[in-house]
Design a protein around this motif. Structure first.
Motif, PDB file in Angstrom:
ATOM      1  N   SER A  34      31.918  68.196  87.267  1.00  0.00           N
ATOM      2  CA  SER A  34      30.579  68.460  87.239  1.00  0.00           C
ATOM      3  C   SER A  34      30.023  66.894  87.162  1.00  0.00           C
ATOM      4  O   SER A  34      30.478  66.084  86.556  1.00  0.00           O
ATOM      5  CB  SER A  34      29.959  69.107  85.865  1.00  0.00           C
ATOM      6  N   GLU A  35      28.824  66.727  87.493  1.00  0.00           N
ATOM      7  CA  GLU A  35      27.997  65.425  87.727  1.00  0.00           C
ATOM      8  C   GLU A  35      27.418  65.052  86.435  1.00  0.00           C
ATOM      9  O   GLU A  35      27.492  63.843  86.077  1.00  0.00           O
ATOM     10  CB  GLU A  35      26.726  65.736  88.885  1.00  0.00           C
ATOM     11  N   SER A  36      27.437  65.931  85.463  1.00  0.00           N
ATOM     12  CA  SER A  36      26.915  65.613  84.051  1.00  0.00           C
ATOM     13  C   SER A  36      28.266  65.286  83.212  1.00  0.00           C
ATOM     14  O   SER A  36      28.027  64.910  82.001  1.00  0.00           O
ATOM     15  CB  SER A  36      26.120  66.783  83.677  1.00  0.00           C
ATOM     16  N   ALA A  37      29.479  65.471  83.690  1.00  0.00           N
ATOM     17  CA  ALA A  37      30.468  65.289  82.933  1.00  0.00           C
ATOM     18  C   ALA A  37      30.622  63.503  82.956  1.00  0.00           C
ATOM     19  O   ALA A  37      30.377  62.750  83.683  1.00  0.00           O
ATOM     20  CB  ALA A  37      32.010  65.816  83.517  1.00  0.00           C
ATOM     21  N   VAL A  38      31.072  63.274  81.626  1.00  0.00           N
ATOM     22  CA  VAL A  38      31.502  61.777  81.425  1.00  0.00           C
ATOM     23  C   VAL A  38      32.963  61.515  81.323  1.00  0.00           C
ATOM     24  O   VAL A  38      33.584  61.946  80.401  1.00  0.00           O
ATOM     25  CB  VAL A  38      30.641  61.185  80.058  1.00  0.00           C
ATOM     26  N   ILE A  39      33.624  60.632  82.444  1.00  0.00           N
ATOM     27  CA  ILE A  39      35.018  60.471  82.299  1.00  0.00           C
ATOM     28  C   ILE A  39      35.250  58.794  82.229  1.00  0.00           C
ATOM     29  O   ILE A  39      34.613  58.244  82.435  1.00  0.00           O
ATOM     30  CB  ILE A  39      35.353  60.737  83.888  1.00  0.00           C
ATOM     31  N   GLY A  40      36.147  58.677  81.234  1.00  0.00           N
ATOM     32  CA  GLY A  40      36.493  57.387  80.789  1.00  0.00           C
ATOM     33  C   GLY A  40      37.473  56.660  81.790  1.00  0.00           C
ATOM     34  O   GLY A  40      37.583  57.090  82.854  1.00  0.00           O
TER      35      GLY A  40
END
Length: 345
Positions: free
Chosen positions: A107-113
């Motif tokens: 998802s575009e709203s996911a935050v990936i480290g």
């Protein structure tokens, strides 16, 4: 990429042991002492198994156990030293270059480290947060608002439902499920069985390990919580609103019913269980197939169903095994009494 071998001298240094024999001998694998192979080292910490060890085996063993012409490393605790070597040779845990596979759906709203690996077929839903250094193997599904802490590894086929959170350095093995809907129904005059909505969450703290095909339900409301350092084996069921303390061991096919509580350092052996709302105190050991139906005091060792003090259960079991002979003796006495009665008549 292969793992570089270790010299015996290096192993001795790693485990804080005493070198015996050729320090330049290279070790590339770990094998049993009964069947060593070239380039291997064999752990041995049980005296009764010493007689089965191959004379040619290079041993990782206790102080004074290597014969004069033998080779290996002697340490105070061979089992702990073995863990150090296993960690070195564990190629499956060797970090690969982080990448996000082209078939992953994120998802575009996911935050990936940073330095995160997301394998083929993974789904990362809206508003997920994945910490640095995490690994998601193939076909992992993360629901909405799922949080995954740094350096957590999630193996193939795992499902993490909406709003669940995993701490740092966790390992979730293949096909485990976290945050699924709990088994909640109640009798109803109109519907027969009325489904109870499960709107809570599941919280997994740091350093928790969850085994293959294990299932942890979310709370009906509130949360189900697995505290830090707890290790859960394969095929374990933890129901809604359970609280599991720190550094517990829960072995295969164990079940915790709804709203039950384990204290810190509890051991639940294979196929044991805890009933609804029962509280198990710190340090309790439940033997295999123990069925806990009521609160258990801290430090207790229990077994049987319903679970009681282990020594008392052993006495009961021993008494039960004598029943066939007791029945025979009673019948023999009855027969003798009958014969005596007939003689008097």
């Amino acid at each position: 990429m292969g793992i570089e071998g270790l010299t015996l001298a290096k192993i001795s240094e790693m485990v804080g042991g005493t070198l015996k024999g050729d320090g330049d001998r290279v070790v590339t694998s770990i094998t049993s002492p009964e069947a060593p192979c070239p380039g291997s080292i064999s752990p041995l910490w049980e005296k009764k198994l010493e007689q089965d060890a191959d004379p040619e085996a290079v041993l990782l063993t206790k102080e004074g156990w290597i014969r004069e012409d033998g080779e290996g490393v002697e340490v105070e605790d061979p089992r702990r030293a073995l863990v150090t070597l296993l960690e070195y040779f564990d190629t499956e845990r060797t970090a690969e270059l982080p990448e996000i596979h082209e078939t992953a759906v994120i998802s575009e709203s996911a935050v990936i480290g940073e330095k995160v690996t997301i394998g083929p077929g993974c789904v990362v839903s809206a508003h997920c947060r994945i910490g640095d250094g995490c690994l998601l193997a193939g076909n992992v599904w993360l629901g909405k608002h799922v949080s995954v802490g740094e350096n957590t590894q999630i193996e193939p086929g795992v499902v993490i439902y909406d709003r669940s959170s995993l701490g740092r350095n966790c390992i979730v093995h293949a096909n485990a499920v976290v945050g699924c809907e709990g088994f909640g129904f109640m009798p109803d005059a109109e519907k027969g069985l009325l489904r109870i909505p499960q709107i809570g969450t599941a919280v997994i703290e740091d350093d928790v390990e969850i085994g293959v095909c294990s299932s942890i339900d979310r709370g009906t409301f509130g949360e189900t919580r697995i505290s830090k350092g707890t290790k859960i084996d394969s095929h374990v069921k933890i129901a809604h609103n359970c609280t599991v303390g720190e550094y517990c061991i829960i072995v295969a096919q164990t079940g915790l019913a709804g709203s039950s509580t384990l204290g810190n350092g509890v051991t639940m052996a294979a196929q044991s269980g805890v009933g609804n709302h029962a509280k198990v105190g710190d340090g309790v050991i439940a033997a295999g197939r123990a069925g806990i139906t009521d609160d258990i005091s801290p430090g207790s060792v229990v077994s049987g169903f319903p679970a009681i003090d282990h020594k008392a259960d052993l006495r009961q079991t021993a008494a039960l095994r004598q029943l066939p002979d007791l029945v025979k003796n009673v019948k023999r006495i009855e027969k003798k009494l009958g014969e005596l009665k007939q003689e008097k008549e």
